[in-house]
Design a protein around this motif. Structure first.
Motif: not given
Length: 302
Positions: A71-72, A74-76, A78-79, A82, A89
């Motif tokens: 799993q990323s 960075e993506e986690m 950011v999501r 949001n 962030t």
């Protein structure tokens, strides 16, 4: 399988929303710690789960989120930001979690616990200590109550000092069933337990069977349909539900019987005493690490 951990620090007002957001976007687990733990600014915090006062939370929390290596991070982040409605962030670091024998690692953290004069709580993978008196076989699990918390210890000590051969005992808010099991092993003839959590009841039933104790456990609605009073009542919950339970618990206590309430912080004592005053005259039995156990004997006419 290997894992990573996302580590970040956040203001107390965002701790719960962001933790929930991390779980909603795929984090396997989220832990919240005092960001100042291990320093002079470390702050012990106790309170009800729904406490919203700033004095009952850490001003700055450290959040640790566990995720699979694929799993990323960075993506986690950011999501999650949001989802939580955060304007920016938060900064974070990532650390790798090495492969381990997690079962053995977890078991190594738990050893037999000695409570009171003769009670020993012994996990199934540990040898019973020599000269142990009353032995409770209990493994740490999801249901609350493994004997290490001050509130559980206070109740166990109270039971050890007040149980008489053949008496009846009600454990209200039984969790793992440890107090009900202790009462049975200490000589109580009739012991029953109540909890609002079905999973807790399943755990309590399993623990009772492993300790060769026959103890019925009920959800509150089912228990309300039963009759009878008890010589001893133990309720290790929290201040607010204990206050609401005052008429119920007082009605279930036999005249001449004794009750102990725990899960109470010292500054909550006056509220409990006031809530029970129409039924019982509570007083502090013992204190430990900021927690108190309150007790009373029911007199005739109350």
């Amino acid at each position: 399988m290997s894992w990573n951990e996302i580590v970040l620090e956040i203001h107390f007002s965002q701790t719960v929303p962001f933790s929930d957001a991390l779980l909603s976007v795929g984090a396997m687990a989220v832990t919240v710690e005092d960001a100042d733990a291990g320093t002079a600014a470390e702050t012990p915090v106790f309170g009800e789960p729904d406490a919203d006062s700033a004095e009952h939370v850490w001003q700055k929390s450290r959040i640790v989120a566990l995720l699979e290596a694929g799993q990323s991070p960075e993506e986690m982040i950011v999501r999650a930001a949001n989802v939580a409605g955060m304007p920016a962030t938060p900064a974070f670091t990532v650390r790798h979690v090495p492969e381990k024998d997690w079962v053995r690692e977890t078991q190594s953290q738990f050893e037999p616990i000695h409570v009171g004069k003769h009670i020993w709580i012994v996990p199934s993978w540990c040898q019973v200590p020599d000269h142990a008196g009353t032995v409770l076989r209990l493994d740490p699990g999801l249901a609350f109550g493994t004997g290490s918390h001050p509130t559980t210890c206070l109740c166990l000590e109270w039971l050890e000092q007040t149980i008489t051969e053949g008496c009846s005992v009600l454990d209200y808010g039984c969790g793992s069933g440890i107090l009900a099991i202790a009462a049975s092993r200490l000589g109580a003839k009739r012991v029953e337990g109540v909890d609002i959590d079905r999973q807790a009841l399943e755990t309590a039933e399993k623990n009772a069977a492993e300790n060769q104790c026959t103890i019925p456990f009920y959800l509150p609605d089912a228990f309300a349909n039963t009759d009878g009073q008890y010589d001893r009542i133990v309720a290790n919950i929290l201040s607010v539900p204990l206050q609401k339970l005052a008429p119920t618990l007082a009605a279930r206590l036999r005249p001449g019987g004794m009750i102990v309430l725990s899960g109470i912080l010292d500054w909550q004592t006056a509220d409990l005493v006031a809530a029970y005053s129409p039924y019982l005259s509570l007083s502090v039995w013992k204190q430990c690490d900021g927690w108190v156990a309150l007790t009373a004997r029911k007199t005739e006419g109350m």
